[in-house]
Each structure stands twice: as C-alpha cells, then as structure tokens.
Design an enzyme around this catalytic site. Structure first.
Site, mmCIF file in Angstrom:
data_model
loop_
_atom_site.group_PDB
_atom_site.id
_atom_site.type_symbol
_atom_site.label_atom_id
_atom_site.label_comp_id
_atom_site.label_asym_id
_atom_site.label_seq_id
_atom_site.Cartn_x
_atom_site.Cartn_y
_atom_site.Cartn_z
ATOM 1 N N ASP A 102 44.932 18.128 100.490
ATOM 2 C CA ASP A 102 45.844 18.977 99.639
ATOM 3 C C ASP A 102 46.929 17.884 99.191
ATOM 4 O O ASP A 102 47.736 17.415 100.167
ATOM 5 C CB ASP A 102 46.298 20.217 99.996
ATOM 6 C CG ASP A 102 47.037 21.018 99.308
ATOM 7 O OD1 ASP A 102 47.014 20.719 98.180
ATOM 8 O OD2 ASP A 102 47.770 21.782 100.019
ATOM 9 N N ASP A 284 47.659 18.598 90.945
ATOM 10 C CA ASP A 284 47.310 19.151 92.479
ATOM 11 C C ASP A 284 45.766 19.642 92.667
ATOM 12 O O ASP A 284 45.175 20.061 92.022
ATOM 13 C CB ASP A 284 47.889 20.593 92.204
ATOM 14 C CG ASP A 284 47.825 21.552 93.652
ATOM 15 O OD1 ASP A 284 47.884 20.906 94.709
ATOM 16 O OD2 ASP A 284 47.849 22.700 93.428
#
Length: 412
Positions: A102, A284
């Site tokens: 992430d 992201d």
C-alpha cells in the site's frame, strides 16, 4: 486476543516474492531488487467496487486534514465485497504473512487473517491503530525482522500485530510503503521523532538498497491468476519501460502532499480540455479505479455519452461508443500520458466478478467526490498503473512514470 471481524472479500492481486535465480549481494552499490507479481482474483458479495474506493478516498482526505485521530477514527464503511489489492508474501520474524502492498499508508502490520503473529518471548512496545476508510486495525507494537524474499531481511523493523482488525479478508495485514509522515500519531507511545521508519526507510539505512525508492510494473490481467508484474526496491527496472522514466516533484498542495501526490496540468479528451486548471491528487495502489474531480468526471461522462450502471456503479458504454472512444490524456509535468480506449475499460473477462454483464463494456473512470481545487482532486489507481510504470522516490520526494509494453495493449 480479540476475534477478528473480516467484512471484506477481495479481488486480490498477489505479489509473490520468490528467491531470484542468481545469488544477490545486497549492498548500497547493488542493483535494485525486483520481485515478480501475480494477479489472483477472489471475490464474493454485492457491495460495489466504487463504494469501497470512495470510502478509502474520504478516509485519506480526512486523515491528511487532521479531522480524526487514530484512537477515535470514524467507523469504517460496511462493505462485504470487492477491493483490489497487491499482496506480498512477507516473513516477519520467520513467520509467513500475505500483506497488502500500500502506497497510501506507511505502517506495516500483521494478524488480520487466520495467520497470527507468535509473540512468544517478545515484549510489546506500545499500541498501533490505523483507519483505512473501509478498514481499521488496533494492535500491539513490536520490533523484528521483516524479510522480502530470501535476501532482503530488514532488521529492527517496527510492525504491528493486530488485536482487532475490521474490513480485511483473505489477507494478513499491510506492508505500508507510502510517505513516512503517514505514521505520525499511529503508535502510542510515539517514538522520539514522532515517526516510524517504513520498510523502505530501514532497508536504505541498513544499506540493503541503493536508493530509497520503490517502483511498480503491472500488466493487464486476462484471467483470475496471471503473473502480471513486478515490484522493485532500490530503483527502477529499465527493462520494463519502453520510454524514458520522467519524474515530477511531489505536490506541495495539501492534503495530496501528505501522500504520493502529484499535480496535473490538465486532462484532455477528444481535443477538449476537461480540466484546464492545475489540479492535485495522488497515486495509490490501494485504489482500484481512476477517480476524477466531480466537475471533470461529469465532463468525461458527457463526452463519452456513458450511462451509470446500477449493478456495478461504473460508467457503461455500448460497443459502438467504444469503437469511437478517443484517448484520455493526463498531462503530468512536461509529458502526456494517454490512456487508450482499451485502457479506459474494465477487463471484460472479469466483468461478472464485479457484478457486471459478461459482454458489457464498463469504464474505469469514476467520480472522486471532490471538486477541482480541493487539494485532493483525483486518485490514480491500479487500472492506470497497468498501463504505465510508476516509481515513488521518497529520497528525492518525487514520482516517476514511463510507458510500458502494455501502454497500448488491447487485452481488456
């Protein structure tokens, strides 16, 4: 230990870290360390993928704007369906875990799934708590060795072991590789600096990698289990690029500046400027689709004549409309990155896995829920990264992009 509440079944893109064929000598002069990526789809449920992404987007904005603290976060959205993640096979103190990779967070933690961390002989150094919009974790803090593959062993790495995790399924936790500042306020008692070094920070400090940089290569998947990419620590892999790797500074506009944030000069489509003012947003890996500010999204929907599909939450077009679809151009720095017609649609082989019709055509562009100029206007998710190579260089505070062999692929 509290029982886990696992509300989220996932579309899982699995990053499997295998030992490399040739022996590696890892030091500051070594080549970047690359690991293959495999895409695995595993999904059930009815919640729309868009709802999961938008919940995450709201949490990212509120976190950066300081609207909540980690000890009293807003409740996560109730989701029982899909999210797209990249999962690395990681060892923590020689115990195996499947962790989401992430760039939108920076804490590493384990224990969300059935695989628990064995803390025998270890002493907790505090508590960790982080909210992800569609998930939340509270747990104990330890220091140990985090190993990626057989040779990238990062010692004295701070990580969490979950007492309570909600919003995760089929994964064991998160490998956070975003900006270090995102760790502020997540650990109690706080470290002296207020920040917790990420795995990238410590790998660099321990001279395991040459540069404090992580690069990502993904290819559009044709099935539920495709070896479709690579994650590289310590630099880039030019073999995965077909053009030059162009860097832009991380934006100074808040709240995008808290993440892997960049500025877009404009967005164009079919010769028309959909967004003429400079806008700021983020890249992201924890987000699936591409989200434009509401005003730009409306202009895109009108230009494509797409309709909103109730079952998937995605824009839907006909085959005739697809045949006439022009590129969607993102002007980043001095370079234009054109998302081809095929790059703008969801893989049709995976339509039914998101609740869609097998032969329908769905667009991967959604509404971010923010207006242009709000400071986090757009989010570039994995569907964009399947077409363009991406690097996050935290050492020089910049983000890079390049074309790949799949930029113009027609696999979707």
């Amino acid at each position: 230990m509290l029982a886990k509440l696992r509300l989220l079944s996932a579309v899982v893109l699995t990053l499997t870290i295998h030992p490399l064929t040739n022996a590696l000598v890892i030091d500051r002069d070594a080549a970047p360390i690359a690991f293959p990526v495999v895409k695995r789809v595993n999904m059930t449920g009815t919640t729309k993928l868009v709802e999961v992404d938008q919940a995450r987007a709201r949490a990212l904005r509120e976190r950066a704007q300081g609207k909540w603290d980690h000890h009293h976060p807003p409740p996560p959205v109730h989701v029982t369906n899909q999210v797209v993640t990249y999962v690395a096979q990681v060892e923590v103190d020689k115990q195996p875990f499947a962790l989401i990779v992430d760039t939108g967070s920076s804490n590493t933690w384990v224990g969300a799934g059935l695989q628990q961390y064995n803390d025998t002989g270890k002493t907790s150094e505090g508590c960790v708590s982080v909210s992800y919009g569609s998930g939340y974790i509270f747990g104990a803090v330890y220091n140990g060795t985090v190993t990626l593959g057989r040779r990238l062993a990062i010692q004295k790495q701070t990580f969490g072991s979950a007492y309570f995790a909600i919003g995760f399924n089929d994964v064991d936790g998160i490998l956070g590789i975003g900006p270090t500042d995102l760790t502020e306020g997540t650990i109690d008692p706080a470290p002296p600096s207020g920040l917790t070094p990420t795995v990238t920070d410590n790998a660099y400090t321990q001279r395991l990698i040459r540069h404090k940089e992580v690069c990502m290569f993904y290819a559009p998947a044709k099935s539920q289990s495709d070896p479709n990419g690579e994650l590289t620590f310590g630099g880039s892999n030019p073999d995965k690029c077909t053009g030059s790797l162009n860097y832009v500074p991380i934006t100074t506009v808040s709240p995008a500046s808290s993440f892997v944030g960049i500025d877009l000069k404009k967005i164009t489509f079919n010769g028309d400027v959909l967004s003429s003012a400079v806008t700021s947003g983020i890249v992201d890996t924890g987000t699936t689709l591409i989200y434009l500010p509401t005003d730009t999204f409306s202009a895109y929907q009108n230009a494509t004549n797409a309709t909103l599909d109730d079952n998937t939450g995605l824009l839907k077009i006909t085959k005739e409309q697809y045949d006439e679809l022009p590129p969607l151009n993102f002007h980043i720095g001095e370079t234009t990155y054109g998302l081809t017609p095929n790059g703008q649609i969801w893989p049709r082989a995976l339509n039914t896995l998101i609740g869609g019709e097998a032969d329908a055509i769905y667009l991967v562009v959604g509404d971010s829920g923010a207006v242009s100029g709000s400071g986090l206007d757009f989010i570039i998710g994995y569907t964009f990264l399947e077409r363009f190579y991406h690097c996050y260089d935290s050492q020089n505070n910049q983000a890079g992009f390049a074309t790949t062999p799949y930029t113009h692929a027609t696999t979707n």
